[in-house]
Design a protein around this motif. Structure first.
Motif, short mmCIF file in Angstrom:
data_model
loop_
_atom_site.label_atom_id
_atom_site.label_comp_id
_atom_site.label_asym_id
_atom_site.label_seq_id
_atom_site.Cartn_x
_atom_site.Cartn_y
_atom_site.Cartn_z
N PRO A 93 -5.80 -9.23 2.26
CA PRO A 93 -5.79 -9.00 0.81
C PRO A 93 -4.52 -8.31 0.34
O PRO A 93 -3.89 -7.56 1.09
CB PRO A 93 -7.03 -8.10 0.59
CG PRO A 93 -7.90 -8.35 1.78
CD PRO A 93 -6.97 -8.61 2.92
N ALA A 94 -4.14 -8.57 -0.90
CA ALA A 94 -2.99 -7.90 -1.50
C ALA A 94 -3.23 -6.39 -1.51
O ALA A 94 -4.34 -5.92 -1.79
CB ALA A 94 -2.77 -8.40 -2.92
N GLN A 95 -2.17 -5.63 -1.22
CA GLN A 95 -2.31 -4.18 -1.10
C GLN A 95 -2.13 -3.53 -2.47
O GLN A 95 -1.14 -2.86 -2.76
CB GLN A 95 -1.28 -3.66 -0.10
CG GLN A 95 -1.42 -4.25 1.28
CD GLN A 95 -2.77 -3.96 1.90
OE1 GLN A 95 -3.13 -2.81 2.14
NE2 GLN A 95 -3.54 -5.00 2.17
N THR A 96 -3.12 -3.73 -3.34
CA THR A 96 -3.01 -3.27 -4.72
C THR A 96 -3.13 -1.76 -4.86
O THR A 96 -2.74 -1.21 -5.89
CB THR A 96 -4.10 -3.95 -5.58
OG1 THR A 96 -5.39 -3.71 -4.99
CG2 THR A 96 -3.86 -5.45 -5.66
N THR A 97 -3.65 -1.08 -3.85
CA THR A 97 -3.74 0.39 -3.92
C THR A 97 -2.45 1.05 -3.46
O THR A 97 -2.26 2.24 -3.68
CB THR A 97 -4.89 0.91 -3.05
OG1 THR A 97 -4.64 0.59 -1.67
CG2 THR A 97 -6.21 0.30 -3.49
N ALA A 101 -1.50 4.23 4.54
CA ALA A 101 -2.46 4.40 5.64
C ALA A 101 -3.38 3.19 5.77
O ALA A 101 -3.68 2.73 6.87
CB ALA A 101 -3.27 5.67 5.44
N LEU A 102 -3.84 2.66 4.63
CA LEU A 102 -4.72 1.49 4.66
C LEU A 102 -3.98 0.27 5.19
O LEU A 102 -4.52 -0.51 5.98
CB LEU A 102 -5.27 1.21 3.26
CG LEU A 102 -6.28 2.21 2.72
CD1 LEU A 102 -6.71 1.82 1.31
CD2 LEU A 102 -7.50 2.32 3.63
N LEU A 103 -2.72 0.10 4.77
CA LEU A 103 -1.94 -1.03 5.25
C LEU A 103 -1.69 -0.89 6.74
O LEU A 103 -1.77 -1.88 7.49
CB LEU A 103 -0.62 -1.13 4.50
CG LEU A 103 0.32 -2.26 4.97
CD1 LEU A 103 -0.37 -3.62 4.89
CD2 LEU A 103 1.60 -2.26 4.16
N ARG A 104 -1.39 0.31 7.19
CA ARG A 104 -1.14 0.51 8.62
C ARG A 104 -2.36 0.11 9.44
O ARG A 104 -2.24 -0.57 10.46
CB ARG A 104 -0.78 1.96 8.90
CG ARG A 104 -0.50 2.19 10.39
CD ARG A 104 -0.40 3.67 10.72
NE ARG A 104 -0.14 3.81 12.14
CZ ARG A 104 -1.08 3.76 13.07
NH1 ARG A 104 -2.34 3.56 12.75
NH2 ARG A 104 -0.77 3.89 14.35
#
Length: 223
Positions: A93-97, A101-104
């Protein structure tokens, strides 16, 4: 961001142009790959060396995703693992936030999936792929960048030829430096012109991905 500023960017979004070109070079096959997802969800990447188009459902109309991957030269299944990585990024999903840390953790999960898929290859030259990926919000220019391996990202100042490298290669010497080994003093700074061994890539090297200087790795993979 206040409503007036969001209205401004809605009326005048960033002008982003994405172009990609990949060449086989001196190898028998092209082990590089790229992914571009535009705000309308249209995506393009390489499949078996040919350009492939697809539609990403539920993709935000204000987001770009740009990624490049390079199958590790001299290792097995370089093209295949780079393609597998693009397939996984298509589903991410697109990293809209814009939460690093979530992307990692998301990239770590993809790394584990590739590692599990290719670790059974019986060779000292197990597959791996580098990754540089950016998710960009065209409303305000916010960008979240991830980088694994030795493919590089640069910033270029407007109306100049000046380039600023914003990633640092993940090679064995840097691992030693980050781990504060006895050789650290001799290893930092690293001369980029000296040949080195790549220590970490997607699906190769480490079960844990480096976040920032000074942090210890979770665990080195025996594979």
């Amino acid at each position: 961001m206040n409503s007036l500023k969001r209205l401004w960017y809605k009326l005048s979004p960033l002008n982003i142009q994405c172009k990609a070109k990949s060449y086989v070079g001196q190898r028998q096959e092209n082990q590089d790959n790229y992914l571009i997802i535009e705000p309308d969800g249209q995506a393009r990447y390489l499949k078996a060396g040919e350009r492939e188009f697809t539609q990403v459902t539920d993709w935000p109309d204000f987001m770009y995703r740009i990624a490049i991957a390079d199958g590790m030269g001299g290792h097995l299944f370089g093209r295949e693992i780079a393609e597998a990585l693009m397939d996984l990024l298509l589903a991410l999903p697109a990293q809209t936030t814009f939460d690093p840390a979530l992307l990692r953790e998301a990239i770590y999960t993809l790394h584990q999936q590739l590692l599990n898929r290719y670790q059974s290859v019986e060779s000292a030259r197990k597959p791996g792929s580098t990754l540089v990926m950016a998710d960009i919000d065209i409303r305000d220019g916010r960008t979240l960048l991830v980088h694994v391996g030795d493919s590089r990202a640069y910033l270029q100042a407007a109306n100049t030829d000046s380039l600023q490298k914003i990633t640092w290669d993940h090679h064995t010497a840097e691992f030693d430096w980050r781990e504060a080994s006895s050789q650290a003093a001799a290893l930092a700074p690293i001369d980029e012109q000296i040949p080195y061994k790549l220590a970490q890539a997607m699906g190769f090297g480490s079960y844990g991905l480096i976040q920032q200087a000074g942090q210890r790795l979770r665990q080195l993979s025996p594979h």
